[in-house]
Design a protein around this motif. Structure first.
Motif, PDB file in Angstrom:
ATOM      1  N   GLY A   1      21.193  -6.386  -7.268  1.00 44.07           N
ATOM      2  CA  GLY A   1      20.611  -6.436  -5.923  1.00 44.07           C
ATOM      3  C   GLY A   1      19.135  -6.101  -5.895  1.00 44.07           C
ATOM      4  O   GLY A   1      18.623  -5.597  -4.901  1.00 44.07           O
ATOM      5  N   VAL A   2      18.448  -6.353  -7.022  1.00 44.23           N
ATOM      6  CA  VAL A   2      17.041  -5.954  -7.122  1.00 44.23           C
ATOM      7  C   VAL A   2      16.085  -7.143  -7.048  1.00 44.23           C
ATOM      8  O   VAL A   2      14.935  -7.030  -7.438  1.00 44.23           O
ATOM      9  N   MET A   3      16.584  -8.288  -6.549  1.00 43.45           N
ATOM     10  CA  MET A   3      15.697  -9.453  -6.486  1.00 43.45           C
ATOM     11  C   MET A   3      15.571  -9.945  -5.046  1.00 43.45           C
ATOM     12  O   MET A   3      15.625 -11.135  -4.764  1.00 43.45           O
TER      13      MET A   3
ATOM     14  N   PRO B   1      17.166  -4.027   4.108  1.00 47.27           N
ATOM     15  CA  PRO B   1      17.398  -2.787   4.857  1.00 47.27           C
ATOM     16  C   PRO B   1      18.809  -2.223   4.676  1.00 47.27           C
ATOM     17  O   PRO B   1      19.016  -1.005   4.824  1.00 47.27           O
ATOM     18  N   GLU B   2      19.773  -3.081   4.365  1.00 49.00           N
ATOM     19  CA  GLU B   2      21.147  -2.601   4.207  1.00 49.00           C
ATOM     20  C   GLU B   2      21.379  -1.944   2.851  1.00 49.00           C
ATOM     21  O   GLU B   2      22.376  -1.252   2.648  1.00 49.00           O
ATOM     22  N   HIS B   3      20.501  -2.197   1.894  1.00 49.86           N
ATOM     23  CA  HIS B   3      20.702  -1.728   0.516  1.00 49.86           C
ATOM     24  C   HIS B   3      20.556  -0.195   0.451  1.00 49.86           C
ATOM     25  O   HIS B   3      19.632   0.372   1.042  1.00 49.86           O
ATOM     26  N   ALA B   4      21.457   0.431  -0.297  1.00 49.90           N
ATOM     27  CA  ALA B   4      21.438   1.906  -0.387  1.00 49.90           C
ATOM     28  C   ALA B   4      20.131   2.417  -0.992  1.00 49.90           C
ATOM     29  O   ALA B   4      19.731   3.556  -0.732  1.00 49.90           O
ATOM     30  N   GLY B   5      19.468   1.567  -1.806  1.00 52.67           N
ATOM     31  CA  GLY B   5      18.239   2.004  -2.455  1.00 52.67           C
ATOM     32  C   GLY B   5      16.983   1.746  -1.635  1.00 52.67           C
ATOM     33  O   GLY B   5      15.875   1.992  -2.105  1.00 52.67           O
ATOM     34  N   ALA B   6      17.129   1.245  -0.416  1.00 55.16           N
ATOM     35  CA  ALA B   6      15.942   0.912   0.384  1.00 55.16           C
ATOM     36  C   ALA B   6      15.131   2.173   0.716  1.00 55.16           C
ATOM     37  O   ALA B   6      13.902   2.145   0.704  1.00 55.16           O
ATOM     38  N   MET B   7      15.846   3.253   1.033  1.00 54.29           N
ATOM     39  CA  MET B   7      15.199   4.545   1.307  1.00 54.29           C
ATOM     40  C   MET B   7      15.995   5.584   0.528  1.00 54.29           C
ATOM     41  O   MET B   7      16.822   6.299   1.081  1.00 54.29           O
ATOM     42  N   PRO B   8      15.780   5.633  -0.798  1.00 57.11           N
ATOM     43  CA  PRO B   8      16.723   6.324  -1.673  1.00 57.11           C
ATOM     44  C   PRO B   8      16.776   7.844  -1.467  1.00 57.11           C
ATOM     45  O   PRO B   8      15.748   8.489  -1.354  1.00 57.11           O
TER      46      PRO B   8
ATOM     47  N   ARG C   1       0.803  -1.221   0.000  1.00 53.20           N
ATOM     48  CA  ARG C   1       0.000   0.000   0.000  1.00 53.20           C
ATOM     49  C   ARG C   1       0.839   1.275   0.000  1.00 53.20           C
ATOM     50  O   ARG C   1       0.285   2.364  -0.155  1.00 53.20           O
ATOM     51  N   TYR C   2       2.160   1.162   0.183  1.00 56.95           N
ATOM     52  CA  TYR C   2       2.962   2.393   0.331  1.00 56.95           C
ATOM     53  C   TYR C   2       4.076   2.471  -0.716  1.00 56.95           C
ATOM     54  O   TYR C   2       4.589   1.457  -1.197  1.00 56.95           O
ATOM     55  N   SER C   3       4.440   3.697  -1.011  1.00 57.95           N
ATOM     56  CA  SER C   3       5.414   3.992  -2.071  1.00 57.95           C
ATOM     57  C   SER C   3       6.805   3.459  -1.756  1.00 57.95           C
ATOM     58  O   SER C   3       7.245   3.451  -0.602  1.00 57.95           O
ATOM     59  N   ARG C   4       7.523   3.105  -2.808  1.00 57.21           N
ATOM     60  CA  ARG C   4       8.914   2.686  -2.642  1.00 57.21           C
ATOM     61  C   ARG C   4       9.797   3.829  -2.152  1.00 57.21           C
ATOM     62  O   ARG C   4      10.918   3.594  -1.707  1.00 57.21           O
TER      63      ARG C   4
END
Ligand SMILES: [Zn+2]
Length: 247
Positions: free
Chosen positions: A200-202, A90-97, A78-81
């Protein structure tokens, strides 16, 4: 720490057709461009929240049609990426870009560890917990399960036009992608494009598919093909026919 979601805001995972009879379980991590009220607009203009940076344009519509046609369970976020990208660890740099494609996201700049944790606990964990519970239930009832994550991508990325129209993405398990490779005649269909597991997108297919030994696939459709409602329905029908032949 203040709560990320207000008491009147719904939890991240919306499960449609939970008892669907198909082996397919569809997951759409980037279905919505909605932000939790506590985040405002993250410093963006309203119209920027309608861009692909906020969500996968058309993916929810296609997924709902497919779920309906094949009677399969569908998990929508229900919420935006931009609040939290649930296809990233959570460790990925793109988690909260801080930057998405070429757009700076002011409200994601310099988040403190506790602010990041609030998003992980408020969105990431409950979303994936709901998927895990759905899959646990299916396992208890010995139901066959194939995971397909449903995405769309922008036709122009950082100024470069993409000619690929359908991407079949896999990591270790190529079986489902191989079966679907020739299912979309007339459309430029490619394996592991425009992204691949190396980027790292899977994350979702890794933690729910590979980790449980379930076959999985990440499906990407170029979003100009599914912007309109009629096109979303047509792609739902096209995918239903394709999956019927291989599952
Ligand atoms: Zn996506």
């Amino acid at each position: 720490m203040t709560d990320l979601l207000a008491p009147d805001e719904a939890p991240p995972a919306l499960i449609i057709n939970e008892m669907g009879t198909s082996p397919l379980v569809l997951i759409c991590e980037h279905a919505s461009n909605r932000l939790p009220k506590s985040m405002g607009t993250l410093g963006l203009k309203r119209e920027d929240l309608d861009r692909h940076i906020a969500y996968d344009i058309g993916a929810e519509g296609v997924s709902r049609h497919l779920s309906n046609l094949l009677d399969c369970a569908l998990v929508l976020n229900r919420y935006s990426r931009l609040a939290y990208d649930c296809n990233r660890s959570p460790e990925h740099a793109g988690a909260m870009p801080e930057v998405s494609e070429v757009f700076e996201i002011p409200g994601n700049k310099g988040l403190s560890p506790s602010e990041k944790l609030a998003r992980v606990n408020g969105i990431y964990h409950p979303f994936h917990l709901a998927i895990g519970q759905l899959l646990d239930q299916r396992a208890v009832h010995k139901r066959r399960t194939i995971i397909v994550t449903m995405h769309s991508f922008t036709p122009v990325f950082k100024g470069i036009a993409r000619t690929v129209e359908v991407g079949l993405l896999f990591d270790q398990d190529e079986s489902l992608a191989k079966k679907l490779e020739h299912s979309f005649p007339g459309f430029d269909t490619r394996m592991n494009e425009p992204y691949s597991a190396k980027d790292g997108v899977m994350h979702t297919t890794a933690i729910h598919g590979a980790a449980r030994g379930l076959p999985s696939l990440m499906l990407e459709i170029r979003n100009d093909l599914i912007t309109k409602e009629d096109d979303q329905r047509a792609w739902g029908e096209r995918l239903a026919a394709a999956f019927k032949g291989v599952t």
